[in-house]
Design a protein around this motif. Structure first.
Motif, PDB file in Angstrom:
ATOM      1  N   TRP A  95       0.843  -1.201   0.000  1.00 35.63           N
ATOM      2  CA  TRP A  95       0.000   0.000   0.000  1.00 35.63           C
ATOM      3  C   TRP A  95       0.880   1.253   0.000  1.00 35.63           C
ATOM      4  N   CYS A  96       2.089   1.109   0.529  1.00 33.33           N
ATOM      5  CA  CYS A  96       3.072   2.203   0.590  1.00 33.33           C
ATOM      6  C   CYS A  96       2.501   3.430   1.298  1.00 33.33           C
ATOM      7  N   GLU A  97       1.893   3.174   2.450  1.00 36.36           N
ATOM      8  CA  GLU A  97       1.367   4.241   3.302  1.00 36.36           C
ATOM      9  C   GLU A  97       2.429   4.615   4.338  1.00 36.36           C
ATOM     10  N   HIS A  98       2.833   5.872   4.313  1.00 41.87           N
ATOM     11  CA  HIS A  98       3.836   6.375   5.243  1.00 41.87           C
ATOM     12  C   HIS A  98       3.273   7.605   5.943  1.00 41.87           C
ATOM     13  N   ASP A  99       3.920   8.025   7.001  1.00 39.38           N
ATOM     14  CA  ASP A  99       3.384   9.121   7.805  1.00 39.38           C
ATOM     15  C   ASP A  99       3.188  10.396   6.998  1.00 39.38           C
ATOM     16  N   ASN A 100       4.064  10.635   6.026  1.00 43.84           N
ATOM     17  CA  ASN A 100       4.002  11.891   5.273  1.00 43.84           C
ATOM     18  C   ASN A 100       3.411  11.752   3.878  1.00 43.84           C
ATOM     19  N   GLY A 101       2.910  10.572   3.511  1.00 44.28           N
ATOM     20  CA  GLY A 101       2.291  10.422   2.196  1.00 44.28           C
ATOM     21  C   GLY A 101       2.175   8.974   1.766  1.00 44.28           C
ATOM     22  N   THR A 102       1.486   8.754   0.669  1.00 44.90           N
ATOM     23  CA  THR A 102       1.232   7.404   0.148  1.00 44.90           C
ATOM     24  C   THR A 102       1.583   7.352  -1.336  1.00 44.90           C
ATOM     25  N   ALA A 103       2.252   6.272  -1.748  1.00 43.81           N
ATOM     26  CA  ALA A 103       2.624   6.111  -3.158  1.00 43.81           C
ATOM     27  C   ALA A 103       2.775   4.628  -3.455  1.00 43.81           C
ATOM     28  N   GLY A 104       1.649   3.920  -3.512  1.00 49.61           N
ATOM     29  CA  GLY A 104       1.679   2.469  -3.698  1.00 49.61           C
ATOM     30  C   GLY A 104       0.782   1.990  -4.811  1.00 49.61           C
ATOM     31  N   ILE A 105       0.212   0.808  -4.616  1.00 50.04           N
ATOM     32  CA  ILE A 105      -0.526   0.171  -5.702  1.00 50.04           C
ATOM     33  C   ILE A 105      -1.806   0.918  -6.055  1.00 50.04           C
ATOM     34  N   ARG A 106      -2.444   1.572  -5.086  1.00 48.25           N
ATOM     35  CA  ARG A 106      -3.657   2.329  -5.412  1.00 48.25           C
ATOM     36  C   ARG A 106      -3.338   3.492  -6.340  1.00 48.25           C
ATOM     37  N   GLU A 107      -2.226   4.163  -6.070  1.00 51.52           N
ATOM     38  CA  GLU A 107      -1.829   5.282  -6.926  1.00 51.52           C
ATOM     39  C   GLU A 107      -1.464   4.784  -8.323  1.00 51.52           C
ATOM     40  N   MET A 108      -0.776   3.641  -8.416  1.00 47.01           N
ATOM     41  CA  MET A 108      -0.448   3.069  -9.730  1.00 47.01           C
ATOM     42  C   MET A 108      -1.712   2.776 -10.527  1.00 47.01           C
ATOM     43  N   CYS A 109      -2.694   2.169  -9.868  1.00 53.59           N
ATOM     44  CA  CYS A 109      -3.941   1.815 -10.551  1.00 53.59           C
ATOM     45  C   CYS A 109      -4.664   3.062 -11.035  1.00 53.59           C
ATOM     46  N   SER A 110      -4.742   4.069 -10.185  1.00 55.94           N
ATOM     47  CA  SER A 110      -5.443   5.295 -10.541  1.00 55.94           C
ATOM     48  C   SER A 110      -4.809   5.973 -11.745  1.00 55.94           C
ATOM     49  N   ILE A 111      -3.488   6.049 -11.759  1.00 55.82           N
ATOM     50  CA  ILE A 111      -2.788   6.692 -12.873  1.00 55.82           C
ATOM     51  C   ILE A 111      -2.991   5.902 -14.160  1.00 55.82           C
ATOM     52  N   THR A 112      -2.882   4.590 -14.094  1.00 59.57           N
ATOM     53  CA  THR A 112      -3.022   3.766 -15.292  1.00 59.57           C
ATOM     54  C   THR A 112      -4.451   3.833 -15.833  1.00 59.57           C
ATOM     55  N   LYS A 113      -5.426   3.992 -14.969  1.00 59.46           N
ATOM     56  CA  LYS A 113      -6.821   4.146 -15.412  1.00 59.46           C
ATOM     57  C   LYS A 113      -7.027   5.440 -16.195  1.00 59.46           C
ATOM     58  N   GLU A 114      -6.186   6.436 -15.973  1.00 54.95           N
ATOM     59  CA  GLU A 114      -6.311   7.698 -16.697  1.00 54.95           C
ATOM     60  C   GLU A 114      -6.198   7.497 -18.200  1.00 54.95           C
ATOM     61  N   VAL A 115      -5.503   6.448 -18.633  1.00 58.51           N
ATOM     62  CA  VAL A 115      -5.359   6.162 -20.065  1.00 58.51           C
ATOM     63  C   VAL A 115      -6.158   4.916 -20.450  1.00 58.51           C
ATOM     64  N   GLY A 116      -7.065   4.486 -19.564  1.00 60.18           N
ATOM     65  CA  GLY A 116      -7.892   3.322 -19.861  1.00 60.18           C
ATOM     66  C   GLY A 116      -7.180   2.002 -19.730  1.00 60.18           C
ATOM     67  N   GLY A 117      -6.069   1.962 -18.999  1.00 60.03           N
ATOM     68  CA  GLY A 117      -5.290   0.742 -18.888  1.00 60.03           C
ATOM     69  C   GLY A 117      -5.435   0.045 -17.549  1.00 60.03           C
ATOM     70  N   LYS A 118      -4.960  -1.179 -17.494  1.00 58.51           N
ATOM     71  CA  LYS A 118      -4.909  -1.973 -16.269  1.00 58.51           C
ATOM     72  C   LYS A 118      -3.506  -2.542 -16.123  1.00 58.51           C
ATOM     73  N   LEU A 119      -3.158  -2.851 -14.894  1.00 58.76           N
ATOM     74  CA  LEU A 119      -1.848  -3.411 -14.581  1.00 58.76           C
ATOM     75  C   LEU A 119      -1.941  -4.907 -14.335  1.00 58.76           C
ATOM     76  N   VAL A 120      -0.818  -5.598 -14.531  1.00 60.35           N
ATOM     77  CA  VAL A 120      -0.721  -7.017 -14.191  1.00 60.35           C
ATOM     78  C   VAL A 120       0.052  -7.104 -12.872  1.00 60.35           C
ATOM     79  N   PHE A 121      -0.654  -7.472 -11.791  1.00 62.33           N
ATOM     80  CA  PHE A 121      -0.028  -7.558 -10.470  1.00 62.33           C
ATOM     81  C   PHE A 121       0.343  -9.003 -10.160  1.00 62.33           C
ATOM     82  N   PHE A 122       1.643  -9.250 -10.018  1.00 62.99           N
ATOM     83  CA  PHE A 122       2.127 -10.557  -9.606  1.00 62.99           C
ATOM     84  C   PHE A 122       2.293 -10.523  -8.083  1.00 62.99           C
TER      85      PHE A 122
END
Length: 435
Positions: free
Chosen positions: A148-175
């Motif tokens: 999830w990459c949740e830290h005290d001063n911010g978050t930059a994990g799988i939710r952010e990756m998914c949201s950005i990739t959806k901006e272009v209509g794409g999906k990610l392959v999560f292993f």
């Protein structure tokens, strides 16, 4: 309408040099018909000047056209207007493959054009994310801090990756490394469930070397060898079947793809995939073979078959020259921990020629983080988030971003054709010499 500024564009082939044949005009007319009729009706427009669309302009047939200077002659499909991809032809690249003597199977000086893996001129990219919470990368709260990459001063994990990739209509392959359910239990299950509910593609990743000796004793196996690239077939099959079932039980759909932790795999892994009904391996990486993590990898960026029918989808790599000589560079994000990671740095080494029709990008669930002095993943700022956004938006201009089910559908339709077949014997336990 607001006036739109003119934007200069550099084409690979001058537009004026392209001739459409009658068959292509008919194909395009059928595809565009509904949209054009809607445009005409909504804006009260007329198509009287559109002689080509209306069929009034005569065009030569592809079957009897003659070549003209500056004109692309006899294209059978629109896709052929794009230059074919340059790929390695490995079917007869070395004498050793044919039973004689020859160069190393990873000698990339022996290159030639092979039958293209991508049919019809389309381009495809797969954005793959190794999703894991290995203890060495965080001091505590490993799933929270590394997936999830949740830290005290911010978050930059799988939710952010998914949201950005959806901006272009794409999906990610999560292993997803489901071996970690031994340590983190429902935390990993919650990750799988969230990804599936978000519409992402969830496939299997394993780091069985993390499992303790008592786990293996409980299931009737020796603790050693620890790494998957050294497992006998029965131990490999146990791992693949046990840990793919965790995913399919949550998602309700079968696992279709597998990537070994640290790209450690062997022929037993491929046989285990076949036994488990998993059709696609995402393990081919020359860098891993060079480092002794797997017995063998083909120096190619396009899909191929193993002799037991498993399809291999390689990580995209290229060979570059530097002061040390030639070395391999993998398509990953971030490309550098210390420098900028925009499209120029990440994409250009793999797309500059314009001939690449199939790309596989390697990310990790913690790829949007930075690293502190202890080599722990930490959130510093949104720099990596914005760099990843630039990469995805740039990539989506030229490539369709696809998932594993979509890859298999394109393969079944003949739009993606694996180029050749490699014997499983090449991937047996003992590593081969790699140049």
């Amino acid at each position: 309408f607001k006036r739109v500024p003119v934007v200069g564009t550099k084409f690979k082939v001058p537009v004026d040099d392209i001739t459409l044949y009658d068959e292509e005009v008919q194909q395009l007319r059928a595809v565009l018909h509904d949209d054009i009729q809607g445009l005409l009706t909504r804006f009260n427009m007329s198509d009287e000047r559109w002689s080509l669309y209306r069929g009034e302009e005569q065009r030569p047939s592809a079957s009897n056209a003659t070549a003209k200077p500056g004109v692309i002659a006899e294209p059978k499909t629109m896709g052929e207007l794009r230059p074919p991809a340059k790929i390695f032809n490995l079917a007869n690249e070395s004498g050793s493959r044919n039973g004689g003597t020859g160069t190393s199977p990873l000698d990339t000086e022996n290159k030639a054009d092979a039958a293209p893996a991508i049919i019809g001129g389309s381009r495809y990219a797969m954005l793959t994310v190794d999703t894991e919470a290995l203890p060495k990368r965080a001091p505590h709260d490993h799933v929270k801090r590394l997936i999830w990459c949740e830290h005290d001063n911010g978050t930059a994990g799988i939710r952010e990756m998914c949201s950005i990739t959806k901006e272009v209509g794409g999906k990610l392959v999560f292993f997803v490394d489901t071996c970690e359910t031994y340590f983190y239990g429902d935390e990993i299950s919650d990750v799988i469930r969230w990804l599936h509910n978000d519409g992402q593609d969830v496939q299997l990743h394993t780091h069985p070397e993390q499992l303790p000796p008592e786990f293996w004793a409980e299931h009737g196996f020796e603790h050693r060898p620890r790494f998957l690239n050294e497992y006998a077939d029965d131990k490999a099959e146990f791992v693949i079947k046990r840990y793919s079932k965790i995913i399919s039980d949550i998602t309700g759909v079968p696992v279709l793809g597998f990537r070994a932790g640290s790209f450690r795999w062997n022929a037993g892994t491929l046989r285990a995939l076949h036994a488990a009904g998993i059709p696609v391996s995402f393990n081919n990486r020359v860098i891993a073979a060079r480092d002794g993590k797997c017995p063998y990898s083909e120096p190619t960026n396009v899909p191929y078959y193993w002799s037991n029918g498993v399809i291999e989808v390689p990580i995209t790599e290229t060979q570059v020259s530097n002061w040390r000589g030639k070395s391999w560079l993998g398509f990953k994000f971030p490309m550098s921990q210390a420098k900028h990671n925009g499209p120029k740095e990440v994409l250009e080494p793999f797309t500059a020629s314009g001939n690449e029709s199939f790309l596989v990008l390697l990310l990790h669930s913690w790829s949007l983080l930075h690293w502190d002095e202890n080599r722990y993943g930490v959130y510093r700022d949104d720099q990596r988030i914005e760099e990843y956004r630039q990469i995805v938006h740039q990539l989506a201009k030229d490539y369709d971003i696809i998932t594993t089910p979509e890859f298999l559908e394109l393969q079944s339709q003949g739009k993606i054709k694996p180029t050749h077949t490699v014997p499983l014997a090449h991937a047996e336990h003992n590593p081969v010499a790699v140049s």
